[in-house]
Design an enzyme around this catalytic site. Structure first.
Site, mmCIF file in Angstrom:
data_model
loop_
_atom_site.group_PDB
_atom_site.id
_atom_site.type_symbol
_atom_site.label_atom_id
_atom_site.label_comp_id
_atom_site.label_asym_id
_atom_site.label_seq_id
_atom_site.Cartn_x
_atom_site.Cartn_y
_atom_site.Cartn_z
ATOM 1 N N THR A 72 -13.902 -55.515 -72.431
ATOM 2 C CA THR A 72 -13.186 -54.238 -72.426
ATOM 3 C C THR A 72 -14.018 -53.169 -71.726
ATOM 4 O O THR A 72 -13.516 -52.420 -70.878
ATOM 5 C CB THR A 72 -12.867 -53.796 -73.873
ATOM 6 O OG1 THR A 72 -12.107 -54.838 -74.496
ATOM 7 C CG2 THR A 72 -12.092 -52.492 -73.906
ATOM 8 N N GLN A 168 -10.944 -64.680 -69.113
ATOM 9 C CA GLN A 168 -10.395 -65.934 -69.647
ATOM 10 C C GLN A 168 -10.632 -67.127 -68.724
ATOM 11 O O GLN A 168 -10.544 -68.265 -69.170
ATOM 12 C CB GLN A 168 -8.890 -65.785 -69.907
ATOM 13 C CG GLN A 168 -8.546 -64.855 -71.045
ATOM 14 C CD GLN A 168 -8.948 -65.403 -72.423
ATOM 15 O OE1 GLN A 168 -9.282 -66.584 -72.585
ATOM 16 N NE2 GLN A 168 -8.939 -64.531 -73.408
ATOM 17 N N SER A 188 -16.806 -61.815 -70.400
ATOM 18 C CA SER A 188 -17.029 -61.579 -71.833
ATOM 19 C C SER A 188 -17.619 -62.842 -72.441
ATOM 20 O O SER A 188 -17.056 -63.934 -72.279
ATOM 21 C CB SER A 188 -15.694 -61.245 -72.507
ATOM 22 O OG SER A 188 -15.866 -61.184 -73.904
ATOM 23 N N HIS A 190 -17.921 -63.935 -75.573
ATOM 24 C CA HIS A 190 -17.328 -64.671 -76.712
ATOM 25 C C HIS A 190 -16.110 -65.509 -76.341
ATOM 26 O O HIS A 190 -15.582 -66.248 -77.171
ATOM 27 C CB HIS A 190 -17.001 -63.724 -77.876
ATOM 28 C CG HIS A 190 -15.841 -62.805 -77.688
ATOM 29 N ND1 HIS A 190 -14.652 -62.981 -78.375
ATOM 30 C CD2 HIS A 190 -15.670 -61.709 -76.934
ATOM 31 C CE1 HIS A 190 -13.805 -62.009 -78.039
ATOM 32 N NE2 HIS A 190 -14.401 -61.228 -77.173
ATOM 33 N N CYS A 309 -5.753 -59.068 -79.726
ATOM 34 C CA CYS A 309 -5.824 -57.626 -79.899
ATOM 35 C C CYS A 309 -4.491 -57.057 -80.356
ATOM 36 O O CYS A 309 -4.442 -56.014 -80.960
ATOM 37 C CB CYS A 309 -6.238 -56.965 -78.592
ATOM 38 S SG CYS A 309 -7.669 -57.738 -77.879
#
Ligand code: PLP
Length: 372
Positions: A72, A168, A188, A190, A309
């Site tokens: 983000t 992703q 990202s 995680h 989210c």
């Protein structure tokens, strides 16, 4: 986790063993990477090793990599920091992109959620303001892969910059930032077997960005604040792992074959186009996504009703809406996403529990037609 089938890797993937070990080892390191003494230098060395791994992972030099608190923040840094007057983003982007700026304008997609290239070109041709185009490499809900190289080729013809949210895609398909020609990408940890709360903005050196958090000038003045050393070390270790995604694809394909055998009324979104090998997003009309997620949860199967989210909010997916999917299907869509620790047992557990839901819907429908 033996009694649980965790099938929500696109929300967060379990940490890979190599990253867990690297994190445990790094916990013993007490230095601040900005300190000049020996312990500080040791911490910095660990951080720079991780930067090398993340850079190599997407085929760029490590000085292109700037650590952030996650995808983000990387998206916001690219979009707000680029200083471009106009931001064109696909209508199926993650909220991290869609909500990054008030000047975001959306680009139409086709029925599979793929950006309409002619539409992009028209928008660039008809308005010469300095522009950033931001399109994700693969969608978090459907797994559908965007034609990034073509998008870059069109955008660069009109001097627009290209940012790609690769959160992703990386680790699930080959992703070479230089071969694709992107100017900026977001990552990202995680989503790829590293810890939560860490990510990176990767950019070509000639692209100038305005920091969104200035602070003490860390990350070469692009992102202030003491670096999340433990997270960064875990991120670097995750970037070294190689998941066998052919194995994961075989599991995903097996699941899809089995669910299609349960009912003719199941739609798999993006089934006929290039998709991430681990993702399946499908709808069974007649039972809401939330009910399915809850019933499967009770059966020990962890899946999601779309993007993590937005789960919790009873709101149909904006991705499916942009693809023109009607409410009847959109409100009953669920996402299964697999990864490095997924096994045949998980698929069987899912199919067993899902078959009961299909039966419930079929029963409801036959009661209705009996009553009519
Ligand atoms: N972009 C995409 C495509 C995502 O799927 C996500 C998370 O779901 C994000 C950005 C946000 O990443 P993070 O959770 O690291 O902030």
């Amino acid at each position: 986790m033996s009694n649980i089938a965790y099938m929500d890797y696109n929300a967060t993937a379990p940490i890979v063993p190599g990253a867990t070990q690297a994190i445990v080892d790094a916990l013993a390191c007490i230095g601040n990477p900005s300190s000049v003494h020996g312990m500080g230098r040791k911490a910095r060395a660990l951080m720079e090793d991780a930067r090398d791994c993340v850079g190599a992972f997407v085929n760029v030099r490590s000085d292109w990599v700037f650590f952030t608190s996650g995808g983000t923040e990387a998206d916001a840094l690219a979009i707000k920091g680029c200083g471009r007057e106009r931001i064109l983003v696909s209508s199926v982007e993650h909220a991290a992109v869609l909500n990054a700026s008030e000047v975001v304008e959306t680009l139409d997609v086709d029925a599979n959620g793929i950006v309409l290239l002619d539409g992009l070109e028209d928008r660039l041709k008809n308005d010469s303001r300095p522009t950033l185009v931001s399109v994700m490499a693969a969608n978090n809900e459907t797994g559908v892969i965007q034609p990034i190289a073509e998008i870059v080729e069109i955008a660069h013809r009109y001097d627009a910059l290209v940012h790609c949210d690769a959160v992703q895609a990386v680790g699930k398909i080959d992703f070479d930032m230089q071969a694709l020609g992107c100017d900026l990408i977001s990552l990202s940890a995680h989503k790829m077997g590293g810890p939560q709360g860490v990510g990176a903005l990767v950019k070509r050196p000639e692209i100038k960005l305005q920091a969104q958090i200035s602070g003490g000038g860390q990350e070469r003045s692009l992102r202030g604040g003491t670096e999340n050393l433990i997270g960064i070390v875990g991120f670097g270790a995750a970037a070294k792992e190689k998941t066998n995604f052919m194995r994961v694809k075989a599991l995903r394909d097996d699941l899809e074959t089995q669910i299609k055998g349960l009912s003719d009324d199941i739609i798999i979104f993006g089934e006929t186009v290039d998709r991430l090998p681990n993702t399946s997003f499908f709808a069974l009309r007649g039972l809401t996504s939330e009910r399915q997620v809850m019933a499967l949860d009770l059966a020990g199967v962890m899946i999601s009703s779309g993007s993590a989210c937005s789960s919790g909010k009873v709101k149909a997916s904006h991705v499916l809406a942009a693809m023109g999917v009607g409410d009847e299907y959109a409100n009953s869509a669920i996402r299964v996403s697999l990864g490095w620790d997924s096994h045949k047992d998980d698929i069987d557990k899912f199919v067993q529990a899902y078959a009961k839901l299909v039966e419930r819907v079929q029963q409801k429908n036959s009661n209705r037609s009996d009553a009519a």
